[in-house]
Design a protein around this motif. Sequence first.
Motif, PDB file in Angstrom:
ATOM      1  N   GLU A 144     139.129  60.026 -18.457  1.00 13.61           N
ATOM      2  CA  GLU A 144     140.414  59.984 -17.754  1.00 13.61           C
ATOM      3  C   GLU A 144     140.300  60.361 -16.279  1.00 13.61           C
ATOM      4  O   GLU A 144     141.269  60.226 -15.538  1.00 13.61           O
ATOM      5  CB  GLU A 144     141.414  60.914 -18.451  1.00 13.61           C
ATOM      6  CG  GLU A 144     141.757  60.441 -19.852  1.00 13.61           C
ATOM      7  CD  GLU A 144     142.707  61.371 -20.584  1.00 13.61           C
ATOM      8  OE1 GLU A 144     143.057  62.446 -20.040  1.00 13.61           O
ATOM      9  OE2 GLU A 144     143.101  61.013 -21.706  1.00 13.61           O
ATOM     10  N   GLY A 145     139.122  60.854 -15.870  1.00 19.05           N
ATOM     11  CA  GLY A 145     138.968  61.308 -14.492  1.00 19.05           C
ATOM     12  C   GLY A 145     139.730  62.587 -14.223  1.00 19.05           C
ATOM     13  O   GLY A 145     140.134  62.862 -13.098  1.00 19.05           O
ATOM     14  N   ASP A 146     139.934  63.382 -15.250  1.00 23.10           N
ATOM     15  CA  ASP A 146     140.699  64.632 -15.156  1.00 23.10           C
ATOM     16  C   ASP A 146     139.736  65.772 -14.840  1.00 23.10           C
ATOM     17  O   ASP A 146     139.131  66.353 -15.738  1.00 23.10           O
ATOM     18  CB  ASP A 146     141.434  64.876 -16.470  1.00 23.10           C
ATOM     19  CG  ASP A 146     142.362  66.073 -16.433  1.00 23.10           C
ATOM     20  OD1 ASP A 146     142.158  66.979 -15.590  1.00 23.10           O
ATOM     21  OD2 ASP A 146     143.271  66.119 -17.278  1.00 23.10           O
ATOM     22  N   GLU A 147     139.584  66.071 -13.534  1.00 19.40           N
ATOM     23  CA  GLU A 147     138.601  67.075 -13.133  1.00 19.40           C
ATOM     24  C   GLU A 147     138.964  68.471 -13.626  1.00 19.40           C
ATOM     25  O   GLU A 147     138.076  69.284 -13.886  1.00 19.40           O
ATOM     26  CB  GLU A 147     138.372  67.064 -11.624  1.00 19.40           C
ATOM     27  CG  GLU A 147     139.424  67.758 -10.795  1.00 19.40           C
ATOM     28  CD  GLU A 147     140.678  66.930 -10.541  1.00 19.40           C
ATOM     29  OE1 GLU A 147     141.575  67.472  -9.880  1.00 19.40           O
ATOM     30  OE2 GLU A 147     140.775  65.775 -10.980  1.00 19.40           O
ATOM     31  N   SER A 194     138.564  56.387 -12.398  1.00 18.92           N
ATOM     32  CA  SER A 194     138.163  56.832 -13.730  1.00 18.92           C
ATOM     33  C   SER A 194     137.725  55.634 -14.571  1.00 18.92           C
ATOM     34  O   SER A 194     138.175  54.504 -14.340  1.00 18.92           O
ATOM     35  CB  SER A 194     139.322  57.535 -14.432  1.00 18.92           C
ATOM     36  OG  SER A 194     140.320  56.598 -14.800  1.00 18.92           O
ATOM     37  N   PRO A 195     136.870  55.867 -15.545  1.00 20.04           N
ATOM     38  CA  PRO A 195     136.522  54.779 -16.463  1.00 20.04           C
ATOM     39  C   PRO A 195     137.766  54.183 -17.134  1.00 20.04           C
ATOM     40  O   PRO A 195     137.853  52.975 -17.334  1.00 20.04           O
ATOM     41  CB  PRO A 195     135.602  55.454 -17.476  1.00 20.04           C
ATOM     42  CG  PRO A 195     134.969  56.570 -16.713  1.00 20.04           C
ATOM     43  CD  PRO A 195     136.067  57.065 -15.799  1.00 20.04           C
ATOM     44  N   LYS A 196     138.746  55.036 -17.439  1.00 17.03           N
ATOM     45  CA  LYS A 196     139.993  54.557 -18.059  1.00 17.03           C
ATOM     46  C   LYS A 196     140.701  53.552 -17.148  1.00 17.03           C
ATOM     47  O   LYS A 196     141.121  52.492 -17.603  1.00 17.03           O
ATOM     48  CB  LYS A 196     140.913  55.743 -18.346  1.00 17.03           C
ATOM     49  CG  LYS A 196     142.230  55.368 -18.959  1.00 17.03           C
ATOM     50  CD  LYS A 196     143.082  56.613 -19.204  1.00 17.03           C
ATOM     51  CE  LYS A 196     144.424  56.256 -19.803  1.00 17.03           C
ATOM     52  NZ  LYS A 196     145.242  57.456 -20.029  1.00 17.03           N
ATOM     53  N   ASP A 197     140.806  53.893 -15.858  1.00 15.42           N
ATOM     54  CA  ASP A 197     141.494  53.018 -14.910  1.00 15.42           C
ATOM     55  C   ASP A 197     140.664  51.796 -14.503  1.00 15.42           C
ATOM     56  O   ASP A 197     141.214  50.815 -14.010  1.00 15.42           O
ATOM     57  CB  ASP A 197     141.900  53.802 -13.657  1.00 15.42           C
ATOM     58  CG  ASP A 197     142.977  54.833 -13.950  1.00 15.42           C
ATOM     59  OD1 ASP A 197     143.683  54.703 -14.978  1.00 15.42           O
ATOM     60  OD2 ASP A 197     143.105  55.790 -13.158  1.00 15.42           O
TER      61      ASP A 197
END
Length: 149
Positions: free
Chosen positions: A48-51, A89-92
């Motif tokens: 999610e790219g949630d640092e 992010s990989p998700k986006d």
Amino acid sequence: MKLLLTAFMLCIFQGIKAQNTIKMENQKEEVLAITNAIEDQYFKGIYEGDEALLGSVFHAEALLFGDVKGEPYFKTIALYLEGVKNRQSPKDSGKPFKGEILNIKVVNSIAVAELNVKMYDFNYRDFLSFHKINGKWLIVNKMLTDISE
């Protein structure tokens, strides 16, 4: 005297068996706790790219070492999380992401997890060193290499 010695030996062996059973059950619990940390914080945070979520599973002084496409790789956890925050992010990205736990070994309050992480156009092999600190498993070191070729 022989009967007393036999009884004593049986008690000792039963105690050892009970201790081993308890240790194995504890180890299963620890492996499950590490598995949850990897799946719920590490993989999800990367995907999610949630640092903030990703950072919650790392020790504040963790270091990352390895190589990507044959080039040496070194970052502090702060630099790594900054990169996660500032990239797509990989998700986006819409590209496939797959995190897989290959192995977890636990010895007392330390552990090592071997992972495979496919994201973007990379296939990473990660080795995460964990330490249980104040009841929580934290990544204290990450080693990675790109095995895409």
